[in-house]
Write an enzyme that holds these catalytic residues in place. Sequence first.
Site, PDB file in Angstrom:
ATOM      1  N   GLY A 103     -24.841 -63.780  -7.633  1.00 46.92           N
ATOM      2  CA  GLY A 103     -24.252 -62.777  -8.532  1.00 46.92           C
ATOM      3  C   GLY A 103     -25.281 -62.247  -9.522  1.00 46.92           C
ATOM      4  N   LYS A 104     -26.553 -62.265  -9.102  1.00 44.41           N
ATOM      5  CA  LYS A 104     -27.640 -61.807 -10.008  1.00 44.41           C
ATOM      6  C   LYS A 104     -27.433 -60.349 -10.418  1.00 44.41           C
ATOM      7  CE  LYS A 104     -30.611 -62.984  -6.811  1.00 44.41           C
ATOM      8  NZ  LYS A 104     -29.766 -63.782  -5.885  1.00 44.41           N
ATOM      9  N   GLY A 105     -27.063 -59.512  -9.406  1.00 43.34           N
ATOM     10  CA  GLY A 105     -26.916 -58.076  -9.678  1.00 43.34           C
ATOM     11  C   GLY A 105     -25.940 -57.810 -10.802  1.00 43.34           C
TER      12      GLY A 105
ATOM     13  N   ASN B 186     -34.682 -57.365   1.525  1.00 40.88           N
ATOM     14  CA  ASN B 186     -33.857 -58.484   1.995  1.00 40.88           C
ATOM     15  C   ASN B 186     -32.804 -58.813   0.940  1.00 40.88           C
ATOM     16  OD1 ASN B 186     -35.899 -59.330   0.261  1.00 40.88           O
ATOM     17  ND2 ASN B 186     -36.323 -61.244   1.314  1.00 40.88           N
ATOM     18  N   ALA B 187     -33.076 -58.430  -0.311  1.00 38.95           N
ATOM     19  CA  ALA B 187     -32.121 -58.664  -1.395  1.00 38.95           C
ATOM     20  C   ALA B 187     -30.951 -57.697  -1.277  1.00 38.95           C
ATOM     21  CB  ALA B 187     -32.814 -58.461  -2.739  1.00 38.95           C
ATOM     22  N   GLY B 188     -29.793 -58.149  -1.721  1.00 37.33           N
ATOM     23  CA  GLY B 188     -28.634 -57.270  -1.792  1.00 37.33           C
ATOM     24  C   GLY B 188     -27.894 -57.621  -3.061  1.00 37.33           C
ATOM     25  N   HIS B 189     -28.010 -56.763  -4.068  1.00 31.98           N
ATOM     26  CA  HIS B 189     -27.404 -57.051  -5.369  1.00 31.98           C
ATOM     27  C   HIS B 189     -26.249 -56.078  -5.594  1.00 31.98           C
ATOM     28  CE1 HIS B 189     -31.407 -59.037  -6.810  1.00 31.98           C
ATOM     29  NE2 HIS B 189     -30.895 -59.599  -5.737  1.00 31.98           N
ATOM     30  N   THR B 190     -25.075 -56.637  -5.824  1.00 28.48           N
ATOM     31  CA  THR B 190     -23.864 -55.807  -5.906  1.00 28.48           C
ATOM     32  C   THR B 190     -23.403 -55.659  -7.351  1.00 28.48           C
ATOM     33  OG1 THR B 190     -23.272 -56.972  -3.885  1.00 28.48           O
ATOM     34  CG2 THR B 190     -21.596 -55.524  -4.836  1.00 28.48           C
TER      35      THR B 190
ATOM     36  N   GLN C 228     -33.292 -63.347  -4.245  1.00 29.43           N
ATOM     37  CA  GLN C 228     -33.102 -64.612  -3.516  1.00 29.43           C
ATOM     38  C   GLN C 228     -32.769 -65.747  -4.511  1.00 29.43           C
ATOM     39  OE1 GLN C 228     -36.240 -62.728  -2.373  1.00 29.43           O
ATOM     40  NE2 GLN C 228     -34.655 -61.644  -1.300  1.00 29.43           N
TER      41      GLN C 228
ATOM     42  N   ARG D  85     -21.409 -65.685   5.190  1.00 28.06           N
ATOM     43  CA  ARG D  85     -22.172 -66.715   4.481  1.00 28.06           C
ATOM     44  C   ARG D  85     -21.520 -68.081   4.712  1.00 28.06           C
ATOM     45  NH1 ARG D  85     -22.107 -63.095  -0.969  1.00 28.06           N
ATOM     46  NH2 ARG D  85     -23.731 -61.631  -0.404  1.00 28.06           N
TER      47      ARG D  85
ATOM     48  N   THR E 192     -15.961 -64.091 -14.311  1.00 25.52           N
ATOM     49  CA  THR E 192     -14.647 -64.365 -13.724  1.00 25.52           C
ATOM     50  C   THR E 192     -14.152 -63.288 -12.751  1.00 25.52           C
ATOM     51  OG1 THR E 192     -13.479 -63.302 -15.543  1.00 25.52           O
ATOM     52  CG2 THR E 192     -13.932 -65.656 -15.796  1.00 25.52           C
TER      53      THR E 192
HETATM   54  P1  GDP Z   1     -26.826 -61.343  -5.764  1.00 29.68           P
HETATM   55  O1  GDP Z   1     -27.583 -61.181  -4.488  1.00 29.68           O
HETATM   56  O2  GDP Z   1     -27.155 -62.609  -6.474  1.00 29.68           O
HETATM   57  O3  GDP Z   1     -26.923 -60.145  -6.667  1.00 29.68           O
HETATM   58  O4  GDP Z   1     -25.292 -61.452  -5.323  1.00 29.68           O
HETATM   59  P2  GDP Z   1     -24.524 -60.512  -4.260  1.00 29.68           P
HETATM   60  O5  GDP Z   1     -24.274 -59.201  -4.892  1.00 29.68           O
HETATM   61  O6  GDP Z   1     -25.211 -60.531  -2.938  1.00 29.68           O
HETATM   62  O7  GDP Z   1     -23.206 -61.362  -4.053  1.00 29.68           O
HETATM   63  C1  GDP Z   1     -22.343 -61.665  -5.087  1.00 29.68           C
HETATM   64  C2  GDP Z   1     -20.964 -61.088  -4.758  1.00 29.68           C
HETATM   65  O8  GDP Z   1     -20.005 -61.643  -5.640  1.00 29.68           O
HETATM   66  C3  GDP Z   1     -20.880 -59.577  -4.968  1.00 29.68           C
HETATM   67  O9  GDP Z   1     -19.967 -59.059  -4.067  1.00 29.68           O
HETATM   68  C4  GDP Z   1     -20.339 -59.450  -6.398  1.00 29.68           C
HETATM   69  O10 GDP Z   1     -19.633 -58.248  -6.613  1.00 29.68           O
HETATM   70  C5  GDP Z   1     -19.428 -60.642  -6.457  1.00 29.68           C
HETATM   71  N1  GDP Z   1     -19.293 -61.273  -7.783  1.00 29.68           N
HETATM   72  C6  GDP Z   1     -20.210 -61.404  -8.772  1.00 29.68           C
HETATM   73  N2  GDP Z   1     -19.698 -62.130  -9.789  1.00 29.68           N
HETATM   74  C7  GDP Z   1     -18.439 -62.470  -9.431  1.00 29.68           C
HETATM   75  C8  GDP Z   1     -17.400 -63.247 -10.037  1.00 29.68           C
HETATM   76  O11 GDP Z   1     -17.540 -63.797 -11.118  1.00 29.68           O
HETATM   77  N3  GDP Z   1     -16.244 -63.372  -9.336  1.00 29.68           N
HETATM   78  C9  GDP Z   1     -16.044 -62.811  -8.107  1.00 29.68           C
HETATM   79  N4  GDP Z   1     -14.885 -62.998  -7.496  1.00 29.68           N
HETATM   80  N5  GDP Z   1     -16.996 -62.073  -7.498  1.00 29.68           N
HETATM   81  C10 GDP Z   1     -18.179 -61.913  -8.155  1.00 29.68           C
HETATM   82  P1  IMO Z   2     -30.356 -61.882  -2.758  1.00 28.38           P
HETATM   83  O1  IMO Z   2     -31.410 -61.323  -3.682  1.00 28.38           O
HETATM   84  C1  IMO Z   2     -29.354 -64.672   0.448  1.00 28.38           C
HETATM   85  C2  IMO Z   2     -32.436 -65.446   3.452  1.00 28.38           C
HETATM   86  C3  IMO Z   2     -32.190 -64.970   4.857  1.00 28.38           C
HETATM   87  C4  IMO Z   2     -32.900 -66.050   5.640  1.00 28.38           C
HETATM   88  C5  IMO Z   2     -34.124 -66.336   4.778  1.00 28.38           C
HETATM   89  C6  IMO Z   2     -35.384 -65.617   5.216  1.00 28.38           C
HETATM   90  O2  IMO Z   2     -29.303 -60.931  -2.382  1.00 28.38           O
HETATM   91  O3  IMO Z   2     -29.854 -63.181  -3.288  1.00 28.38           O
HETATM   92  P2  IMO Z   2     -36.170 -63.089   4.987  1.00 28.38           P
HETATM   93  O4  IMO Z   2     -35.583 -61.837   5.562  1.00 28.38           O
HETATM   94  O5  IMO Z   2     -36.269 -63.089   3.508  1.00 28.38           O
HETATM   95  O6  IMO Z   2     -37.464 -63.476   5.656  1.00 28.38           O
HETATM   96  O7  IMO Z   2     -35.117 -64.246   5.419  1.00 28.38           O
HETATM   97  O8  IMO Z   2     -33.773 -65.919   3.466  1.00 28.38           O
HETATM   98  N1  IMO Z   2     -32.344 -64.417   2.389  1.00 28.38           N
HETATM   99  C7  IMO Z   2     -31.323 -64.321   1.526  1.00 28.38           C
HETATM  100  N2  IMO Z   2     -30.175 -65.013   1.445  1.00 28.38           N
HETATM  101  N3  IMO Z   2     -29.631 -63.713  -0.465  1.00 28.38           N
HETATM  102  C8  IMO Z   2     -30.797 -63.024  -0.422  1.00 28.38           C
HETATM  103  O9  IMO Z   2     -31.166 -62.172  -1.387  1.00 28.38           O
HETATM  104  C9  IMO Z   2     -31.684 -63.287   0.633  1.00 28.38           C
HETATM  105  N4  IMO Z   2     -32.895 -62.774   1.003  1.00 28.38           N
HETATM  106  C10 IMO Z   2     -33.279 -63.492   2.063  1.00 28.38           C
HETATM  107  O10 IMO Z   2     -30.819 -64.910   5.156  1.00 28.38           O
HETATM  108  O11 IMO Z   2     -32.118 -67.208   5.673  1.00 28.38           O
HETATM  109 MG    MG Z   3     -27.273 -60.779  -2.488  1.00 28.65          MG
END
Ligand code: GDP
Ligand code: IMO
Ligand code: MG
Length: 431
Positions: free
Chosen positions: A16-18, A39-43, A225, A306, A415
């Site tokens: 939940g970094k994003g 590779n990152a996906g921040h929502t 990551q 996941r 939350t």
């Molecule tokens: P990141 O890669 O660390 O930025 O996290 P992601 O965005 O890949 O995944 C986190 C997911 O959880 C996203 O869909 C967010 O919208 C969601 N999220 C973040 N904080 C919360 C929370 O406190 N509760 C719930 N239910 N979802 C959350």
């Molecule tokens: P955020 O920033 C979760 C995982 C991949 C794989 C391993 C290596 O959204 O948290 P790569 O393509 O980096 O060589 O893959 O790392 N991985 C992640 N898992 N969140 C990420 O980024 C990731 N970025 C890479 O699934 O297991």
């Molecule tokens: Mg992510």
Amino acid sequence: MPNNIAVIGAQWGDEGKGKIVDWLSEKADVIIRFQGGHNAGHTLVVDGVTYKLKLLPSGIVRKNKISIIGNGVVIDPWALLDEIKQIEKLGIKINKKNLYIAENAMLILPLHRELDGIREDAKSTDKIGTTRRGIGPAYEDKIGRRGIRVMDLANKENLSKKIDIILFHHNSIRKGLSQKLINKKKLMNDLNKISAKILKYSQPVWKRINEFKKKKKTIVFEGAQGMLLDIDHGTYPFVTSSNTVAGSAFAGAGCGPDSINYILGIVKAYTTRVGEGPFPTELKNEAGKKLGVKGKEFGTVTNRKRRCGWFDAVLVKQSCIISGITGIALTKIDVLDGFKDLYICVAYKLNGKKIDYFPSSLLDQQKVKPIYKKFNGWSEKTSGIKKLKDLPKNAQKYIKFINKYCEVKISSISTSPKREDTILLENPFKN
Ligand code: GDP
Ligand code: IMO
Ligand code: MG
């Protein structure tokens, strides 16, 4: 003392970094990505709109903030241009005034993406489960001193020489793998087509950061990551190809350790991992499925399911120590609403002995068995609660235990995915 924060993942990513970076960005002037790539996906969820960011720092959605892609990031220029287009469609303006790219950042080329895929397809039992974005091969070329950097796009003659060097290496590998060789002319043409579009954002970022510091601007360093995907400290080889620990923020942005005074570790209230590799508290049962469904645990980048499991306090404590985490932002506590019982891993059993840390050897990481402490769950809804004392008593006990076990204070509790659903306990900004 500066007023700057590094935000880093303390588990296997997707903590939940994003959301937290976006929330902190209200008070920040500058937001910098310092490692990883798309590779990152921040929502982020802002006023009902969902933004999925891969390369762009999460500050980009706010007005009057500067977003920086630091030298430690590997940039696929086509993916970046595409992301800019997608985000602009959502009404965000991106130009050289609010986006800077380090001129010495490394480029991901199509050949890196292809090699990532070829290797993953060739491995049957020991594949990493990468995002197939070319991250690993691009970092290999960076360390191998044959990479192409942003600034190289500025001079065609020099670019041509550099491409000869990188193709000498890659075409030899491709020959060995019986793959079609890379056509230099096409690669040059493709790069020349986009070079001006990338170069317009290019800056000596280290210099800009120094100027921001002198002007006492507030900077958030946005990690990608998580600590267990760190190339040195993670579950090697099931890791990403960069250092994800807080220490890498300085090298990956171009500033000294005096630039950050608070390390915020983002910690999910349970554990997830996407891709292959050890995961001691993984649940392959109904509870694991429930976590996945309630937490909507599907990868932002690859849409893969996941893997889910109980909270592993041993791992998080280790992360806190290795990254020097000052405070924890605990996320997704709402996903645990409605569980009758909850479990936290507090130690492992390895070869009949109890151990209090996660060993480095992959064989041991695969062998450890979690030792759990049981907690009573809660049935109340936690989303939207604004104060710690208003959370269900059992949720408070669960959170307090994490704080005590990890010996790090909980600085905020999230939350829901929404920006505003965040309980602040300690302001990581001094002012
Ligand atoms: P990141 O890669 O660390 O930025 O996290 P992601 O965005 O890949 O995944 C986190 C997911 O959880 C996203 O869909 C967010 O919208 C969601 N999220 C973040 N904080 C919360 C929370 O406190 N509760 C719930 N239910 N979802 C959350
Ligand atoms: P955020 O920033 C979760 C995982 C991949 C794989 C391993 C290596 O959204 O948290 P790569 O393509 O980096 O060589 O893959 O790392 N991985 C992640 N898992 N969140 C990420 O980024 C990731 N970025 C890479 O699934 O297991
Ligand atoms: Mg992510």
